[in-house]
Design a protein around this motif. Structure first.
Motif, PDB file in Angstrom:
ATOM      1  N   ILE A   1      57.732 -22.830  -5.056  1.00 30.57           N
ATOM      2  CA  ILE A   1      57.205 -23.902  -4.214  1.00 30.57           C
ATOM      3  C   ILE A   1      56.245 -24.784  -5.002  1.00 30.57           C
ATOM      4  N   SER A   2      56.163 -26.024  -4.566  1.00 32.75           N
ATOM      5  CA  SER A   2      55.264 -26.991  -5.191  1.00 32.75           C
ATOM      6  C   SER A   2      54.300 -27.520  -4.137  1.00 32.75           C
ATOM      7  N   LEU A   3      53.009 -27.293  -4.345  1.00 36.25           N
ATOM      8  CA  LEU A   3      51.986 -27.744  -3.412  1.00 36.25           C
ATOM      9  C   LEU A   3      51.561 -29.167  -3.740  1.00 36.25           C
ATOM     10  N   PRO A   4      51.201 -29.970  -2.728  1.00 33.39           N
ATOM     11  CA  PRO A   4      50.736 -31.343  -2.997  1.00 33.39           C
ATOM     12  C   PRO A   4      49.372 -31.382  -3.676  1.00 33.39           C
ATOM     13  N   PHE A   5      48.643 -30.288  -3.636  1.00 26.94           N
ATOM     14  CA  PHE A   5      47.368 -30.149  -4.331  1.00 26.94           C
ATOM     15  C   PHE A   5      47.112 -28.660  -4.515  1.00 26.94           C
ATOM     16  N   GLU A   6      46.157 -28.336  -5.360  1.00 30.12           N
ATOM     17  CA  GLU A   6      45.922 -26.934  -5.694  1.00 30.12           C
ATOM     18  C   GLU A   6      45.312 -26.178  -4.517  1.00 30.12           C
ATOM     19  N   ILE A   7      45.836 -24.983  -4.268  1.00 30.39           N
ATOM     20  CA  ILE A   7      45.238 -24.044  -3.319  1.00 30.39           C
ATOM     21  C   ILE A   7      45.078 -22.711  -4.049  1.00 30.39           C
ATOM     22  N   SER A   8      43.918 -22.133  -3.955  1.00 28.02           N
ATOM     23  CA  SER A   8      43.619 -20.895  -4.664  1.00 28.02           C
ATOM     24  C   SER A   8      44.528 -19.763  -4.201  1.00 28.02           C
ATOM     25  N   GLU A   9      44.899 -18.896  -5.163  1.00 33.02           N
ATOM     26  CA  GLU A   9      45.713 -17.738  -4.813  1.00 33.02           C
ATOM     27  C   GLU A   9      44.993 -16.807  -3.845  1.00 33.02           C
ATOM     28  N   GLU A  10      43.670 -16.853  -3.827  1.00 34.46           N
ATOM     29  CA  GLU A  10      42.913 -16.032  -2.874  1.00 34.46           C
ATOM     30  C   GLU A  10      43.226 -16.407  -1.434  1.00 34.46           C
ATOM     31  N   LYS A  11      43.637 -17.654  -1.209  1.00 27.37           N
ATOM     32  CA  LYS A  11      43.942 -18.116   0.148  1.00 27.37           C
ATOM     33  C   LYS A  11      45.374 -17.790   0.560  1.00 27.37           C
ATOM     34  N   ARG A  12      46.191 -17.294  -0.378  1.00 30.69           N
ATOM     35  CA  ARG A  12      47.568 -16.958  -0.042  1.00 30.69           C
ATOM     36  C   ARG A  12      47.597 -15.765   0.906  1.00 30.69           C
ATOM     37  N   LEU A  13      48.514 -15.783   1.850  1.00 35.15           N
ATOM     38  CA  LEU A  13      48.667 -14.675   2.781  1.00 35.15           C
ATOM     39  C   LEU A  13      49.084 -13.418   2.028  1.00 35.15           C
ATOM     40  N   SER A  14      48.777 -12.260   2.603  1.00 41.40           N
ATOM     41  CA  SER A  14      49.173 -11.002   1.984  1.00 41.40           C
ATOM     42  C   SER A  14      50.690 -10.841   2.048  1.00 41.40           C
ATOM     43  N   LYS A  15      51.202  -9.919   1.245  1.00 42.22           N
ATOM     44  CA  LYS A  15      52.652  -9.691   1.187  1.00 42.22           C
ATOM     45  C   LYS A  15      53.219  -9.358   2.556  1.00 42.22           C
ATOM     46  N   GLU A  16      52.546  -8.447   3.275  1.00 47.99           N
ATOM     47  CA  GLU A  16      53.096  -8.046   4.575  1.00 47.99           C
ATOM     48  C   GLU A  16      53.052  -9.181   5.589  1.00 47.99           C
ATOM     49  N   ASP A  17      52.033 -10.039   5.480  1.00 48.04           N
ATOM     50  CA  ASP A  17      51.952 -11.177   6.401  1.00 48.04           C
ATOM     51  C   ASP A  17      53.024 -12.215   6.081  1.00 48.04           C
ATOM     52  N   ILE A  18      53.324 -12.418   4.803  1.00 45.67           N
ATOM     53  CA  ILE A  18      54.392 -13.352   4.425  1.00 45.67           C
ATOM     54  C   ILE A  18      55.742 -12.859   4.943  1.00 45.67           C
ATOM     55  N   LEU A  19      56.009 -11.561   4.783  1.00 44.24           N
ATOM     56  CA  LEU A  19      57.306 -11.015   5.172  1.00 44.24           C
ATOM     57  C   LEU A  19      57.514 -11.016   6.681  1.00 44.24           C
ATOM     58  N   THR A  20      56.460 -10.924   7.450  1.00 48.72           N
ATOM     59  CA  THR A  20      56.608 -10.818   8.910  1.00 48.72           C
ATOM     60  C   THR A  20      56.247 -12.105   9.645  1.00 48.72           C
ATOM     61  N   LYS A  21      55.852 -13.144   8.927  1.00 46.75           N
ATOM     62  CA  LYS A  21      55.440 -14.384   9.590  1.00 46.75           C
ATOM     63  C   LYS A  21      56.632 -15.056  10.267  1.00 46.75           C
ATOM     64  N   LYS A  22      56.432 -15.515  11.476  1.00 49.16           N
ATOM     65  CA  LYS A  22      57.493 -16.146  12.256  1.00 49.16           C
ATOM     66  C   LYS A  22      57.633 -17.608  11.855  1.00 49.16           C
ATOM     67  N   GLU A  23      58.862 -18.096  11.808  1.00 46.10           N
ATOM     68  CA  GLU A  23      59.111 -19.490  11.446  1.00 46.10           C
ATOM     69  C   GLU A  23      59.238 -20.354  12.693  1.00 46.10           C
ATOM     70  N   GLY A  24      58.974 -21.653  12.508  1.00 48.23           N
ATOM     71  CA  GLY A  24      59.204 -22.640  13.548  1.00 48.23           C
ATOM     72  C   GLY A  24      58.165 -22.644  14.649  1.00 48.23           C
ATOM     73  N   PHE A  25      58.562 -23.189  15.788  1.00 48.51           N
ATOM     74  CA  PHE A  25      57.685 -23.315  16.959  1.00 48.51           C
ATOM     75  C   PHE A  25      57.840 -22.086  17.846  1.00 48.51           C
ATOM     76  N   PHE A  26      56.722 -21.566  18.344  1.00 51.57           N
ATOM     77  CA  PHE A  26      56.791 -20.445  19.274  1.00 51.57           C
ATOM     78  C   PHE A  26      55.567 -20.453  20.176  1.00 51.57           C
ATOM     79  N   VAL A  27      55.682 -19.707  21.246  1.00 46.38           N
ATOM     80  CA  VAL A  27      54.630 -19.647  22.270  1.00 46.38           C
ATOM     81  C   VAL A  27      54.246 -18.193  22.483  1.00 46.38           C
ATOM     82  N   THR A  28      52.954 -17.931  22.539  1.00 43.94           N
ATOM     83  CA  THR A  28      52.466 -16.612  22.923  1.00 43.94           C
ATOM     84  C   THR A  28      51.456 -16.788  24.054  1.00 43.94           C
ATOM     85  N   GLY A  29      51.097 -15.689  24.685  1.00 47.58           N
ATOM     86  CA  GLY A  29      50.120 -15.754  25.765  1.00 47.58           C
ATOM     87  C   GLY A  29      50.395 -14.693  26.798  1.00 47.58           C
TER      88      GLY A  29
END
Length: 494
Positions: free
Chosen positions: A36-64
Motif C-alpha cells: 500500500i501507498s499512503l498519501p503521507f507518512e503514518i508511524s508503524e506504531e499507529k498500525r493496527l495489530s495483526k489480529e485486528d487487521i485479520l478480523t476487521k470488517k470491510e465496508g459500511f455496517f451498523v452496530t447497536g
C-alpha cells in the motif's frame, strides 16, 4: 440487566455454533499491507495489530443494541445506541491505520424518573485522505435528579445528616452506606404550621442542557501528534427543589405521606457563601449561554482507539470562556491526562490477550465567573462530554456520580483487560472478555492545596463484548465503602 447480558451472550454463542469462522480468508490483507501507498507518512506504531487487521470488517455496517438499565438514582431506563461505520475496503491504505473512515453514533435514553438524553456524534478521521480530522456533537439532556454532594475538600468526608428516626432535631449521624443515608433523608418530620417536611431531594437539582460542539484536528509526526481546536456552545438551566412537594416521603414507621422539601444543599451553599468563595454562578431556571473556545495537544501511539492493545496517550486540553465570545461566564479550564496500554501476553494465534490499561488525569478550573456545571467534567477534547467526575460510571465507579467535587481534581483508573474468546457470527466479529479494575481519586480547592492524601477508591470487575472492534459493550460492577453500583454502556471508560 444481568439477565439481559446472559441472554445476549447465549444468543451470540449459539449463533457461533451455527456459523463458520471466516477470519482466515482475510489473510491476504497482510500481503496487501506491504504494497500500500499512503498519501503521507503514518508511524508503524499507529498500525493496527495483526489480529485486528485479520478480523476487521470491510465496508459500511451498523452496530447497536437496545438498552435496559437500572440506576439507583433514577430507576429503570430504556433506550438504545445505533452506530454507523464506514471502513472502506482492504485496498484503502487507511484501513490498516484507523478504526474507521467515519462513524456516526446516535443515542436516545429515557429513565423512570423522567431523565432524557438524546445525542448524535460524527467522527471523520483523515477526512478526504488528508491529515485533518473532523468531529461534531449535539447533545440534549434533561435530568430531574442531577446529583449535588457539596463542593470543596469537605466533600471527601463521610455522609452525615441529622438522624430523623429520633425526631426533627435528632443528633447528627454518620452513614456508612449511601442507601441508608438516602432512606434517612426521605423520613418526614413536622414543620411550621403542622405540615410535614422532608429532605428527599437534599442532594439533587433539576438540570437541562443543550450542547453543540465542532472540533478540527490535524495530525503530524506520522499521526502520533494531534493538534486540536474547536468551538462549543452550551445552554444550561437549573431548578431547585426547595419548597416543592417531594415525590416520596415516609414517616419513621414506613407510612407514606405528602411532605414539602426542606432546603436543599445546593440552595444552602449558594446562600452561605460557598459558591462566592469558588466564583460559581449559573444556577438559573432560564437558559444561560456558555460560549467556549477549546484546544488540545495530544501525543498518541495507541494502535486502535476504541480498544487498544498497546501505546501511550498524553493530552493537554484547555477551554476558555469570556464575555467577548458572547458568553455569560468568564473562566479557564484545563486538563492533563496520560494513558498507558501494554499487552503482557497473547495466545490462540494472537487472537486472545491480557492487556493492562492505566489512566491518570489532573484538572483545574478558575476564573471570576464560572458556570458551576463545568466543574462536573475534566474537559477532555479527545471525546465528547469529557470525563465526568468524581464518581459514577466513567470515573470512580463505586461512588455516586459527582460525589466528590472541587475546582481541582485528580483521577486514576487501572484496568486489566482480558480478551478470552472471539468468534464470527452473522458476518459479525465478536470478542468476549473480563476486566477487573480499581479506580481512585481526590479533589482539592486549588492547585496550591494539592497534597497526596485522602484518596477515595473502589475496586470492581466488568464484562466486555467487542463488536466488530469499533463497538465495545461494557458491564461494570464496583464496590466502595458507601455501597455497590452496576453500569452498562458502550466503550471503555478510557
Amino acid at each position: 440487566m444481568k439477565k439481559l447480558l446472559v441472554l445476549f451472550i447465549t444468543v451470540i454463542i449459539h449463533s457461533f455454533l451455527l456459523a463458520q469462522t471466516d477470519g482466515l480468508k482475510n489473510a491476504d490483507r497482510l500481503a496487501i499491507l506491504d504494497t500500500i501507498s499512503l498519501p503521507f507518512e503514518i508511524s508503524e506504531e499507529k498500525r493496527l495489530s495483526k489480529e485486528d487487521i485479520l478480523t476487521k470488517k470491510e465496508g459500511f455496517f451498523v452496530t447497536g443494541l437496545p438498552r435496559f438499565e437500572f440506576d439507583p438514582i433514577r430507576g429503570f431506563g430504556v433506550g438504545g445506541n445505533v452506530f454507523f461505520f464506514q471502513n472502506k475496503t482492504k485496498e484503502d491504505p487507511f484501513f490498516y491505520y484507523t478504526p474507521y473512515r467515519y462513524s456516526v453514533n446516535t443515542e436516545f435514553f429515557v429513565f423512570q424518573n423522567g431523565r432524557v438524553k438524546a445525542a448524535i456524534n460524527l467522527d471523520v478521521p483523515y477526512v478526504f485522505n488528508s491529515k485533518w480530522r473532523f468531529r461534531a456533537d449535539a447533545v440534549f439532556w434533561e435530568d430531574p435528579n442531577a446529583q449535588y454532594w457539596g463542593i470543596g475538600r469537605q466533600s471527601l468526608n463521610r455522609l452525615s445528616f441529622a438522624d430523623k428516626s429520633e425526631g426533627q432535631d435528632g443528633p447528627v449521624r454518620q452513614f456508612n452506606r449511601v442507601n441508608a443515608y438516602e432512606d434517612n433523608l426521605k423520613i418526614a418530620v413536622p414543620g411550621n404550621g403542622g405540615r410535614m417536611q422532608t429532605d428527599n431531594h437534599f442532594n439533587q437539582f433539576i438540570q437541562r442542557e443543550k450542547l453543540f460542539n465542532l472540533l478540527g484536528e490535524r495530525v503530524e509526526m506520522g499521526g502520533k501528534l494531534r493538534l486540536m481546536f474547536g468551538y462549543e456552545m452550551l445552554f444550561t438551566a437549573f431548578e431547585d427543589y426547595t419548597g416543592r412537594i417531594a415525590e416520596t416521603a415516609f414517616l419513621p414507621n414506613g407510612t407514606e405521606v405528602e411532605a414539602i422539601q426542606r432546603e436543599t444543599l445546593v440552595n444552602r451553599q449558594k446562600k452561605d457563601g460557598t459558591w462566592d468563595r469558588f466564583n460559581l454562578a449559573g444556577f438559573e431556571d432560564r437558559f444561560q449561554f456558555t460560549s467556549m473556545l477549546a484546544g488540545a495537544i495530544i501525543y498518541d501511539t495507541r494502535d486502535l482507539e476504541p480498544d487498544p492493545s498497546k501505546g501511550i496517550f498524553l493530552q493537554y486540553s484547555h477551554e476558555y470562556s469570556a464575555p467577548w465570545l458572547g458568553s455569560q461566564f468568564n473562566f479557564n479550564k484545563f486538563m492533563l491526562q496520560g494513558q498507558f496500554i501494554h499487552t503482557f501476553h497473547r495466545w490462540k494465534n494472537d487472537r486472545n490477550r491480557l492487556t493492562f490499561a492505566g489512566l491518570a488525569a489532573f484538572g483545574h478550573i478558575f476564573g471570576p465567573r464560572i458556570n458551576f456545571i463545568e466543574m462536573w467534567d475534566l474537559s477532555s477534547q479527545a471525546e465528547a462530554g469529557g470525563i465526568l467526575v468524581l464518581g459514577g460510571g466513567r470515573s470512580v465507579r463505586g461512588f455516586r456520580e459527582a460525589r466528590f467535587l472541587a475546582p481541582t481534581v485528580g483521577l486514576v483508573n487501572l484496568e486489566m483487560r482480558a480478551r478470552l474468546h472471539d468468534f464470527n457470527a452473522f458476518n459479525q466479529h465478536f470478542a468476549l472478555g473480563l476486566t477487573p479494575f480499581y479506580d481512585f481519586g481526590t479533589v482539592w480547592e486549588g492547585i496550591r492545596d494539592v497534597q497526596v492524601n485522602n484518596f477515595r477508591g473502589a475496586p470492581g470487575i466488568g464484562g466486555r463484548i467487542a463488536w466488530n472492534q469499533s463497538t465495545v459493550l461494557r458491564l461494570d460492577y464496583a464496590q466502595s465503602r458507601e455501597g455497590g453500583q452496576f453500569f452498562f454502556g458502550f466503550g471503555h471508560i478510557f
